[in-house]
Motif scaffolding. Structure first.
Motif, PDB file in Angstrom:
ATOM      1  N   SER A   1       0.822  -1.203   0.000  1.00  0.00           N
ATOM      2  CA  SER A   1       0.000   0.000   0.000  1.00  0.00           C
ATOM      3  C   SER A   1       0.855   1.251   0.000  1.00  0.00           C
ATOM      4  O   SER A   1       0.351   2.356  -0.071  1.00  0.00           O
ATOM      5  CB  SER A   1      -0.902   0.014   1.240  1.00  0.00           C
ATOM      6  OG  SER A   1      -0.116   0.044   2.410  1.00  0.00           O
TER       7      SER A   1
ATOM      8  N   VAL B   1     -11.824  -0.329   1.748  1.00  0.00           N
ATOM      9  CA  VAL B   1     -10.671   0.561   1.861  1.00  0.00           C
ATOM     10  C   VAL B   1     -11.184   1.973   2.111  1.00  0.00           C
ATOM     11  O   VAL B   1     -12.029   2.476   1.369  1.00  0.00           O
ATOM     12  CB  VAL B   1      -9.819   0.537   0.576  1.00  0.00           C
ATOM     13  CG1 VAL B   1      -8.859   1.726   0.540  1.00  0.00           C
ATOM     14  CG2 VAL B   1      -9.034  -0.761   0.476  1.00  0.00           C
TER      15      VAL B   1
ATOM     16  N   ASP C   1      -5.162   0.480   4.711  1.00  0.00           N
ATOM     17  CA  ASP C   1      -5.907   1.697   4.412  1.00  0.00           C
ATOM     18  C   ASP C   1      -5.693   2.749   5.492  1.00  0.00           C
ATOM     19  O   ASP C   1      -4.913   2.556   6.438  1.00  0.00           O
ATOM     20  CB  ASP C   1      -7.387   1.388   4.170  1.00  0.00           C
ATOM     21  CG  ASP C   1      -8.199   1.228   5.451  1.00  0.00           C
ATOM     22  OD1 ASP C   1      -7.615   1.129   6.558  1.00  0.00           O
ATOM     23  OD2 ASP C   1      -9.441   1.210   5.337  1.00  0.00           O
TER      24      ASP C   1
END
Length: 347
Positions: free
Chosen positions: A38, A163, A54
């Motif tokens: 991420s 998310v 997230d």
């Protein structure tokens, strides 16, 4: 941005659909390399495990890259500009006349499913029937997915992982880049010509707005939204776009602090006190659900404001998608409006 006024979330019936598989279905969403980070997109080919952390700190781990993405309209618009094609959207996307709501940006609403169009509307049964791999939504308040009804949150979470992208308390450019990273992780090409062109256009629009601000330091700009009962004056630190314009040098009129009951974002004024702050230019919330300028004109104190009398009222795109293309267009329009505005209405 938070709805004004606050609305009571409508109850959405939760169907017994929680056993639907959430992963591995075919999709029209962008197909490209998977990623396992991420923090930065991967360019490696392959369809191995997919992970993402997230902005709530949630770690999402799936056996392969999500293909069937459902997104809140603002998130869908941002992802679309970066090359991701969601299979469905929720939140404002279709106007009463059937046209595309500006909040959904360039999304082709004729090719995506709708699971809700207004605040509190989220068809959980239809969402499950789409066999989503992932849900994406922005967050104005910490850990709260925008337009996901609280009473349906548990059911929605059991259908597919979600998310959240934090939209307040972060710089505008950082939010845009976050959506770009997510899009790349979902298979979009960050070097695609439209994506690169949009970033260059954003940079050029920023430079032009900076030049204008330097040349016209006395031009005072205020940003508002309104309801029949109150005028809401934007508190600069809680709005990434307005903060960014301030960083470029625009002289933004902002309350010293927001009204506590609103949880930030605004100082709430009665219409009798609508003249508490004055500016040469007033940017007015252009969202479909917000009070229109023609309606505001009937409020006597508002009508007496210098900017109102001079006709220096221009749109503020409060729910603009967080993409380079979205805000390039916003800043180009803003500069064109400010170019024609007088800067001597207030001292």
């Amino acid at each position: 941005m938070p709805a004004v006024p606050r609305r009571t979330l409508l109850a959405v019936g939760v169907a017994a659909v929680l056993g639907v598989s959430a992963c591995g279905a075919e999709s029209s969403s962008s197909a490209a390399p998977s990623t396992d980070s991420s923090k930065a997109p991967s360019t490696s080919a392959g369809q191995g495990p997919w992970t993402w952390t997230d902005d709530r700190g949630r770690n999402i781990s799936l056996p392969q890259r999500p293909r069937r993405v459902v997104a809140q309209s603002g998130a869908a618009a941002a992802l679309w500009d970066f090359g991701v094609r969601p299979v469905a959207v929720f939140g404002p996307h279709r106007l009463k006349d059937g046209g595309r709501d500006p909040e959904v940006g360039e999304v082709d609403i004729s090719t995506v499913e709708s699971i809700g169009n207004v605040w509190g509307e989220f068809n959980v049964e239809k969402y499950a029937s789409l066999q989503p791999d992932l849900l994406v939504a922005g967050m104005y308040q910490k850990n709260t997915l925008w337009y996901v009804p609280k009473e349906s949150e548990e059911a929605i979470d059991q259908i597919a992982p979600s998310v959240g992208v934090q939209l307040s308390g972060k710089p505008l450019v950082e939010i845009i880049e976050r959506y770009g990273q997510l899009a790349a992780a979902l298979g979009a090409d960050p070097e695609a010509a439209p994506v690169v062109e949009a970033e260059n256009r954003f940079d050029a629009a920023s430079a032009e707005l900076r030049k204008l601000a330097a040349a016209r330091p006395d031009l005072k700009v205020m940003v508002v939204t309104a309801t029949p009962d109150n005028l809401y004056v934007a508190y600069l630190p809680d709005h990434p776009d307005i903060t960014y314009w301030g960083e470029l040098g625009l002289n933004i009129v902002s309350p010293p602090e927001p009204t506590e009951s609103e949880g930030g974002f605004w100082e709430v004024l009665s219409w009798e006190n609508a003249d508490k702050y004055q500016a040469d230019v007033i940017l007015v919330d252009a969202r479909a659900q917000s009070m229109k300028i023609e309606e505001m004109a009937r409020k006597p104190t508002w009508a007496k404001l210098p900017a109102v009398k001079a006709g220096q009222l221009y749109p503020w795109h409060a729910a603009e998608r967080y993409s380079h293309l979205g805000y390039a267009k916003v800043m180009e329009e803003l500069k064109a409006d400010l170019d024609k505005a007088r800067d001597d209405l207030v001292k």
